[in-house]
Motif scaffolding. Structure first.
Motif, mmCIF file in Angstrom:
data_model
loop_
_atom_site.group_PDB
_atom_site.id
_atom_site.type_symbol
_atom_site.label_atom_id
_atom_site.label_comp_id
_atom_site.label_asym_id
_atom_site.label_seq_id
_atom_site.Cartn_x
_atom_site.Cartn_y
_atom_site.Cartn_z
ATOM 1 N N ASN A 193 0.819 -1.214 0.000
ATOM 2 C CA ASN A 193 0.000 0.000 0.000
ATOM 3 C C ASN A 193 0.852 1.263 0.000
ATOM 4 O OD1 ASN A 193 -2.614 -0.776 -0.126
ATOM 5 N ND2 ASN A 193 -2.930 -0.885 2.071
ATOM 6 N N PHE A 194 1.800 1.322 0.937
ATOM 7 C CA PHE A 194 2.638 2.514 1.064
ATOM 8 C C PHE A 194 3.417 2.768 -0.218
ATOM 9 C CE2 PHE A 194 3.286 3.166 5.900
ATOM 10 C CZ PHE A 194 1.921 3.131 6.079
ATOM 11 N N VAL A 232 1.265 4.125 -3.015
ATOM 12 C CA VAL A 232 0.948 5.552 -2.855
ATOM 13 C C VAL A 232 2.162 6.394 -3.222
ATOM 14 C CG1 VAL A 232 0.374 7.344 -1.177
ATOM 15 C CG2 VAL A 232 -0.840 5.178 -1.120
ATOM 16 N N PHE A 233 3.334 5.967 -2.740
ATOM 17 C CA PHE A 233 4.542 6.750 -3.040
ATOM 18 C C PHE A 233 4.875 6.695 -4.530
ATOM 19 C CE2 PHE A 233 9.101 7.718 -3.057
ATOM 20 C CZ PHE A 233 9.025 8.953 -2.439
ATOM 21 N N ILE A 254 2.821 6.585 -6.944
ATOM 22 C CA ILE A 254 1.938 7.523 -7.650
ATOM 23 C C ILE A 254 2.389 8.963 -7.397
ATOM 24 C CG2 ILE A 254 -0.417 8.412 -7.771
ATOM 25 C CD1 ILE A 254 -1.330 5.541 -7.002
ATOM 26 N N ILE A 255 2.595 9.303 -6.116
ATOM 27 C CA ILE A 255 2.994 10.671 -5.761
ATOM 28 C C ILE A 255 4.301 11.048 -6.455
ATOM 29 C CG2 ILE A 255 3.828 12.109 -3.855
ATOM 30 C CD1 ILE A 255 1.771 10.816 -2.086
ATOM 31 N N MET A 271 2.943 7.752 6.777
ATOM 32 C CA MET A 271 3.670 6.559 6.320
ATOM 33 C C MET A 271 4.836 6.255 7.247
ATOM 34 S SD MET A 271 4.216 6.616 2.305
ATOM 35 C CE MET A 271 2.927 6.821 1.113
ATOM 36 N N PHE A 306 -1.584 17.859 -4.884
ATOM 37 C CA PHE A 306 -1.298 16.960 -3.769
ATOM 38 C C PHE A 306 -2.478 16.829 -2.808
ATOM 39 C CE2 PHE A 306 2.792 17.100 -5.569
ATOM 40 C CZ PHE A 306 3.258 15.827 -5.325
ATOM 41 N N LEU A 340 -4.389 14.156 -4.553
ATOM 42 C CA LEU A 340 -3.746 12.847 -4.363
ATOM 43 C C LEU A 340 -3.972 12.329 -2.949
ATOM 44 C CD1 LEU A 340 -0.313 12.966 -6.182
ATOM 45 C CD2 LEU A 340 -2.259 11.533 -6.681
#
Lengths: 229, 198
Positions: A142-143, A146-147, A149-150, B128, B184, B187
């Motif tokens: 998951n993490f 997300v990273f 994509i960002i 995170m 952002f 996002l």
């Protein structure tokens, strides 16, 4: 031997021959450039490597989105393997660039949008791998999705922010076509195809390895569970 | 947080000494380095203690969307960072002998937009990094490369304003800041539930 295995071997041999042909074309077929001299030949490695790096990071981006939508570990695996290969090609770009730039621009490095964006890309995907290294198994996919994509969405923003400064990077491929002559264009096309094949080969091999690693981990986990009882 | 940013500002004035009176161009950079480094210090604690003490699980059990938790945390970070920035700014004006009164409005706009972008990115990554083994290190490794556009745009815009240029010259940088903040936020809206998933 299964047909799948035969196809694989043929594909690997073909990639190998294409890489050799690309090397031959770079050093013997392509003419020496008039003003820059021999150092211009690094261009045939630099440009395809840059293309592959961006392609690999784009695959990571797309696979990350698909993972968040479908929650299928297959996509996480593709994202990871593609990011790793992307970093390798990105490193090649960052190393070959300054080697070419020193004799031509008279500096190793300049804060040009393309150079800086590539450097930031490199940092982003190294961070991606480091993040994977420190997150627990249940959150890892998951993490990192997300990273992934960002990190990719950030690229155009970085590029535009830096483009407000001056740019000196040569523009070889414009909307009107490629700015170089015949044999040079052929060599570039050949190295492009060879690098694409190499990328596919590396990606498939790395994915097979990662699959085996995950399967082994599952087996070990099952074995340990049994020993507790 | 405030103390740390005072120290950053002071250490820079030790490091460059009287050169700063000659090269005024370095001044906005120093201001933003102080903001970003101290902001990161605050971000480290944004999710850390909550995860350790189980508050985060409690929050997730509340009938609110993860996105709302994100917004609340982000606004909290924004407020604390802004307070820190106001104090740092006062110290900065005194130590670097800056005349800011005529530019106060455009300057606050730039600082607000820059801090907003930094808080959005920081909150996502703080959520995170608090779940990992190497919190502080991983947070800075994640935040810095992503916030490059914010840092460049904020430093440039601050520099132009302090030089006394008109608001038109800053316009392009403001556009980047607004674009960054909006992209952002979107996002975070789309992905934050995946970060909170246990």
């Amino acid at each position: 031997m299964t047909p799948k295995r035969i196809t694989k071997i043929i594909f690997e041999l073909f990639t190998f021959v294409m890489m050799l042909l690309a090397l031959y074309a770079i050093f013997f077929y392509a003419p020496v450039e008039k003003t820059m001299g021999l150092v211009q030949k690094i261009f045939y490695i630099h440009v395809p490597a840059a293309f592959i790096a961006f392609l690999a990071f784009f695959i990571t981006f797309a696979a990350s989105i698909l993972y968040l939508v479908k929650k299928d570990n297959q996509w996480d695996l593709i994202a990871l393997c593609s990011a790793e290969i992307g970093i390798i090609f990105c490193t090649i770009v960052l190393v070959t660039g300054p080697i070419w730039a020193k004799p031509v621009w008279n500096v190793w490095w300049t804060w040009d949008p393309r150079l800086t964006t590539t450097l930031i890309l490199w940092f982003i995907y190294v961070a991606y791998l480091m993040l994977r290294g420190v997150v627990g198994e249940n959150k890892k996919a998951n993490f990192s999705a997300v990273f992934g994509i960002i990190g990719f969405v950030n690229v155009p923003l970085t590029f535009f922010a830096i483009r407000l400064w001056r740019t000196i990077h040569p523009v070889m491929i414009t909307s009107r076509g490629i700015n170089i002559s015949g044999p040079m264009k052929d060599t570039l096309a050949l190295t492009f195809s060879a690098f694409c094949l190499l990328f596919i080969f590396l990606l498939l091999t790395r994915m097979r390895l990662e699959k085996m690693k995950r399967a082994t981990e599952t087996v070990i986990a099952m074995f340990e569970e049994r020993h507790h009882f | 947080m405030c103390l740390f940013s005072f120290l950053v500002v002071i250490i820079f004035s030790f490091a460059f000494g009287t050169d700063l009176q000659v090269y005024n161009g370095m001044v906005p950079g120093i201001l933003w380095v102080a903001f970003i480094f101290s902001g990161l210090l605050g971000l480290n604690r944004s999710f850390g203690t909550e995860r350790d003490k189980g508050t985060l699980s409690g929050l997730l059990l509340c009938p609110v969307a993860p996105w709302e938790i994100f917004l609340a945390k982000m606004i909290g970070t924004l407020i604390f960072t802004t307070i820190m920035e106001i104090f740092t700014f006062l110290v900065f004006i005194i130590l670097y002998n800056q005349n800011v009164l005529p530019f106060l409005v455009p300057l606050s706009l730039v600082i607000f937009l820059g801090t907003l972008g930094f808080s959005i990115v920081g909150t996502i990554f703080s959520a995170m990094s608090s779940a990992t083994k190497a919190r502080d290190v991983i947070l800075s490794i994640l935040v810095f490369p992503i916030s490059v556009p914010v840092i460049i745009a904020s430093v440039k815009a601050t520099g132009l304003i302090l030089e006394g240029r008109s608001i038109q010259t800053v316009y392009a940088w403001l556009k980047i800041l607004v674009a960054f903040d909006m992209v952002f936020l979107l996002l975070a809206y789309l992905t934050f539930s995946h970060i909170m998933e246990e």
